[in-house]
Design a protein around this motif. Structure first.
Motif, PDB file in Angstrom:
ATOM      1  N   ALA A 197       0.817  -1.221   0.000  1.00 40.32           N
ATOM      2  CA  ALA A 197       0.000   0.000   0.000  1.00 40.32           C
ATOM      3  C   ALA A 197       0.848   1.267   0.000  1.00 40.32           C
ATOM      4  O   ALA A 197       0.321   2.368  -0.179  1.00 40.32           O
ATOM      5  N   GLN A 198       2.155   1.117   0.187  1.00 40.47           N
ATOM      6  CA  GLN A 198       3.059   2.281   0.162  1.00 40.47           C
ATOM      7  C   GLN A 198       3.415   2.707  -1.270  1.00 40.47           C
ATOM      8  O   GLN A 198       4.168   3.668  -1.455  1.00 40.47           O
ATOM      9  N   TYR A 199       2.880   1.988  -2.254  1.00 44.53           N
ATOM     10  CA  TYR A 199       3.166   2.314  -3.652  1.00 44.53           C
ATOM     11  C   TYR A 199       1.874   2.732  -4.353  1.00 44.53           C
ATOM     12  O   TYR A 199       1.301   1.972  -5.143  1.00 44.53           O
ATOM     13  N   PRO A 200       1.387   3.947  -4.078  1.00 39.86           N
ATOM     14  CA  PRO A 200       0.071   4.367  -4.594  1.00 39.86           C
ATOM     15  C   PRO A 200       0.016   4.510  -6.112  1.00 39.86           C
ATOM     16  O   PRO A 200      -1.075   4.526  -6.683  1.00 39.86           O
ATOM     17  N   ASP A 201       1.161   4.578  -6.759  1.00 36.43           N
ATOM     18  CA  ASP A 201       1.166   4.724  -8.215  1.00 36.43           C
ATOM     19  C   ASP A 201       1.051   3.381  -8.927  1.00 36.43           C
ATOM     20  O   ASP A 201       1.029   3.328 -10.164  1.00 36.43           O
ATOM     21  N   TYR A 202       1.024   2.303  -8.159  1.00 33.60           N
ATOM     22  CA  TYR A 202       0.889   0.973  -8.736  1.00 33.60           C
ATOM     23  C   TYR A 202      -0.340   0.303  -8.115  1.00 33.60           C
ATOM     24  O   TYR A 202      -0.691   0.548  -6.981  1.00 33.60           O
ATOM     25  N   GLY A 203      -0.967  -0.594  -8.861  1.00 35.93           N
ATOM     26  CA  GLY A 203      -2.085  -1.339  -8.301  1.00 35.93           C
ATOM     27  C   GLY A 203      -3.273  -0.447  -7.980  1.00 35.93           C
ATOM     28  O   GLY A 203      -3.399   0.679  -8.469  1.00 35.93           O
ATOM     29  N   GLN A 204      -4.138  -0.948  -7.106  1.00 37.28           N
ATOM     30  CA  GLN A 204      -5.357  -0.227  -6.741  1.00 37.28           C
ATOM     31  C   GLN A 204      -5.479  -0.138  -5.232  1.00 37.28           C
ATOM     32  O   GLN A 204      -5.158  -1.099  -4.539  1.00 37.28           O
ATOM     33  N   PRO A 205      -5.967   0.985  -4.736  1.00 41.24           N
ATOM     34  CA  PRO A 205      -6.240   1.045  -3.293  1.00 41.24           C
ATOM     35  C   PRO A 205      -7.473   0.208  -2.964  1.00 41.24           C
ATOM     36  O   PRO A 205      -8.458   0.213  -3.704  1.00 41.24           O
ATOM     37  N   TYR A 206      -7.389  -0.528  -1.866  1.00 33.54           N
ATOM     38  CA  TYR A 206      -8.534  -1.337  -1.419  1.00 33.54           C
ATOM     39  C   TYR A 206      -9.486  -0.484  -0.595  1.00 33.54           C
ATOM     40  O   TYR A 206      -9.046   0.486   0.021  1.00 33.54           O
ATOM     41  N   PRO A 207     -10.795  -0.827  -0.535  1.00 30.21           N
ATOM     42  CA  PRO A 207     -11.463  -1.973  -1.174  1.00 30.21           C
ATOM     43  C   PRO A 207     -11.545  -1.806  -2.685  1.00 30.21           C
ATOM     44  O   PRO A 207     -11.577  -0.679  -3.189  1.00 30.21           O
ATOM     45  N   ILE A 208     -11.590  -2.941  -3.389  1.00 32.85           N
ATOM     46  CA  ILE A 208     -11.620  -2.912  -4.842  1.00 32.85           C
ATOM     47  C   ILE A 208     -12.842  -3.662  -5.355  1.00 32.85           C
ATOM     48  O   ILE A 208     -13.477  -4.425  -4.631  1.00 32.85           O
ATOM     49  N   ASP A 209     -13.147  -3.425  -6.618  1.00 34.83           N
ATOM     50  CA  ASP A 209     -14.134  -4.224  -7.326  1.00 34.83           C
ATOM     51  C   ASP A 209     -13.382  -5.449  -7.854  1.00 34.83           C
ATOM     52  O   ASP A 209     -12.419  -5.314  -8.621  1.00 34.83           O
ATOM     53  N   ARG A 210     -13.816  -6.633  -7.459  1.00 34.80           N
ATOM     54  CA  ARG A 210     -13.089  -7.842  -7.824  1.00 34.80           C
ATOM     55  C   ARG A 210     -12.927  -7.983  -9.335  1.00 34.80           C
ATOM     56  O   ARG A 210     -11.944  -8.557  -9.826  1.00 34.80           O
ATOM     57  N   ARG A 211     -13.851  -7.427 -10.089  1.00 34.78           N
ATOM     58  CA  ARG A 211     -13.785  -7.513 -11.550  1.00 34.78           C
ATOM     59  C   ARG A 211     -12.578  -6.765 -12.106  1.00 34.78           C
ATOM     60  O   ARG A 211     -12.084  -7.084 -13.195  1.00 34.78           O
ATOM     61  N   THR A 212     -12.105  -5.766 -11.378  1.00 32.43           N
ATOM     62  CA  THR A 212     -10.964  -4.980 -11.863  1.00 32.43           C
ATOM     63  C   THR A 212      -9.660  -5.367 -11.175  1.00 32.43           C
ATOM     64  O   THR A 212      -8.660  -4.680 -11.328  1.00 32.43           O
ATOM     65  N   THR A 213      -9.676  -6.464 -10.417  1.00 31.92           N
ATOM     66  CA  THR A 213      -8.442  -6.945  -9.800  1.00 31.92           C
ATOM     67  C   THR A 213      -7.370  -7.131 -10.868  1.00 31.92           C
ATOM     68  O   THR A 213      -7.661  -7.615 -11.969  1.00 31.92           O
ATOM     69  N   THR A 214      -6.148  -6.774 -10.552  1.00 36.18           N
ATOM     70  CA  THR A 214      -5.077  -6.841 -11.547  1.00 36.18           C
ATOM     71  C   THR A 214      -4.989  -8.215 -12.193  1.00 36.18           C
ATOM     72  O   THR A 214      -4.915  -8.338 -13.413  1.00 36.18           O
ATOM     73  N   SER A 215      -5.001  -9.277 -11.363  1.00 38.69           N
ATOM     74  CA  SER A 215      -4.969 -10.623 -11.925  1.00 38.69           C
ATOM     75  C   SER A 215      -6.301 -11.328 -11.707  1.00 38.69           C
ATOM     76  O   SER A 215      -6.688 -11.591 -10.562  1.00 38.69           O
ATOM     77  N   PRO A 216      -6.990 -11.696 -12.769  1.00 40.87           N
ATOM     78  CA  PRO A 216      -8.253 -12.417 -12.631  1.00 40.87           C
ATOM     79  C   PRO A 216      -8.060 -13.905 -12.342  1.00 40.87           C
ATOM     80  O   PRO A 216      -9.026 -14.650 -12.257  1.00 40.87           O
ATOM     81  N   PHE A 217      -6.800 -14.324 -12.178  1.00 37.40           N
ATOM     82  CA  PHE A 217      -6.519 -15.736 -11.927  1.00 37.40           C
ATOM     83  C   PHE A 217      -6.365 -16.047 -10.442  1.00 37.40           C
ATOM     84  O   PHE A 217      -5.876 -17.117 -10.077  1.00 37.40           O
ATOM     85  N   VAL A 218      -6.779 -15.132  -9.571  1.00 37.53           N
ATOM     86  CA  VAL A 218      -6.710 -15.393  -8.127  1.00 37.53           C
ATOM     87  C   VAL A 218      -8.072 -15.096  -7.489  1.00 37.53           C
ATOM     88  O   VAL A 218      -8.149 -14.657  -6.337  1.00 37.53           O
ATOM     89  N   LEU A 219      -9.142 -15.374  -8.222  1.00 31.30           N
ATOM     90  CA  LEU A 219     -10.485 -15.034  -7.767  1.00 31.30           C
ATOM     91  C   LEU A 219     -11.381 -16.266  -7.695  1.00 31.30           C
ATOM     92  O   LEU A 219     -11.019 -17.347  -8.165  1.00 31.30           O
TER      93      LEU A 219
END
Length: 410
Positions: A220-242
């Motif tokens: 979470a210390q890297y705000p320019d990467y990934g998404q801040p939680y909570p997230i919409d599971r549909r937009t999770t970076t990898s859909p292979f861990v759902l």
């Protein structure tokens, strides 16, 4: 000669509810003599059945047995002079002292680490608190619902965006704390045996929870990467861990953290071999860059919906895809694999009821499976323990009459 790892070790437990008693249970399973001290009213965990959806019955108390099996029990009024004397007589014989009393309460009772260290320099003293023993919130009452789930970030982060936090259950954070405490206690006990010096071991629900989430807390210390939680599971970076819904309304959780390595195989498994070499989706870095995760998610969702959970189970096993069907607790109780690895013990209660009780998750091959003796009833072992301390029957009767102790009576 006993083959139990902690045979000959004496533990005194002055604690209520779950985290510390669970640690005491693990030590008892390893062969230690664990003496649980309760107030005359008893540990409040004896009375939580209605909250859990169970009948309140002291003779069939599955939760209390879970945390307190294989222990001995004595009920003492630690506020009286005679009660305090018994407590200190027990501590004099102890190798390890476990407590979840808050620091100020221990200090008032003469049970601070410094006080006991002066009397018993070899004693291993272990404690669990909600929020730790320094800082502005050190004296707040802490349960896993509050300190572990809420304060530490689980409830504020790990839920579907736009909905509500998940429904939490008792014991999850406490049991994590218990395992941490046991590891520290055993290390301190080895040190005490080698040096003659005791130690103060502590953990807390807040730190334990943050540690269990540490990968994502640090990320979470890297705000320019990934998404801040909570997230919409549909937009999770990898859909292979759902988890995905099947035709029969079950959910199948897949876990392929190295997306690129699994992509072609997984897409073929789910009936889309036409996409196995599609360069739009083969590399996660490109999927993330072009925000195509929802596209992959929708494709997988549409495919998984076409078959039942059992059908996907066979397909994924045959193709070595990491997965599990999301089971209910009722199904877990019937899980063949769980029974095969001795997760459960079939407890036959005196009232004729038979229930599956969960063992602690530590196995020792040479020592064998620990026995599973039900937890003591309130004050059940008071007379026997006091006799071992040199009290006569007359003394015991006087202590009971004066409400310095209580004794279980049917």
């Amino acid at each position: 000669m006993s083959n139990k790892a902690l045979e000959g070790v004496t533990v005194v437990e002055l604690a209520t509810f779950i985290a510390v008693p669970a640690a005491g249970r693990m030590l008892a399973d390893m062969g230690a003599t664990v003496i649980k001290i309760e107030s005359l009213d008893g540990d409040n965990l004896r009375y939580t059945a209605p909250t859990e959806g169970r009948p309140l019955n002291q003779y069939e108390n599955t939760t209390f047995d879970l945390e307190n099996a294989n222990k001995r029990g004595i009920a003492i009024n630690t506020k009286t002079e005679a009660g305090r004397k018994i407590l200190f007589q027990l501590l004099e014989k102890a190798d390890i002292f476990l407590t979840n009393w808050r620091p100020k309460a221990r200090e008032r009772a003469g049970l601070s680490y410094e006080s006991l260290k002066a009397k018993f320099p070899k004693l291993v003293y272990a404690s669990v608190t909600g929020y730790g023993e320094s800082g502005p919130d050190q004296d707040l009452p802490g349960f896993d619902y509050t300190a572990f789930f809420a304060r530490a970030g689980i409830l504020g982060s790990l839920y579907q965006k736009g909905t509500v936090p998940m429904n939490v259950i008792p014991g999850l954070g406490d049991h994590q704390c218990a395992m941490g405490l046991v590891s520290g206690v055993l290390a301190a006990y080895i040190r005490a045996m080698n040096t003659g010096l005791g130690e103060y071991v502590s953990t807390n629900l807040l730190h334990t929870s943050i540690y269990t989430q540490a990968i994502m807390v640090q990320a979470a210390q890297y705000p320019d990467y990934g998404q801040p939680y909570p997230i919409d599971r549909r937009t999770t970076t990898s859909p292979f861990v759902l988890a995905y819904k099947t035709r029969d309304e079950r959910f199948v959780q897949v876990c392929m953290p190295v997306y690129d390595a699994y992509y072609a195989k997984f897409m073929s498994c789910i009936g889309r071999p036409d996409l196995a070499e599609d360069e739009r989706y083969t590399r996660l870095q490109e999927v993330a860059k072009h925000k195509r995760s929802p596209e992959v998610y929708d494709i997988v969702w549409a495919q998984i919906e076409q078959k039942t959970a059992q059908e996907w189970r066979q397909i994924f096993i045959e193709n070595d895809i990491p997965f599990s069907v999301a089971q209910t607790w009722e199904e877990v109780l019937q899980d063949e694999q769980a029974w095969a690895i001795d997760v459960f013990y079939s407890m036959k209660y005196d009232n004729g009821s038979e229930k599956a009780l969960v063992r602690s998750p530590i196995s020792m091959r040479e020592c064998g499976l620990p026995e599973y003796r039900r937890a003591p009833l309130l004050g059940e072992d008071s007379p026997a323990i006091l006799r071992e301390l040199g009290y006569s029957e007359e003394d015991i009767a006087g202590l009971e009459s004066n409400k310095d102790i209580s004794v279980w009576r049917d």
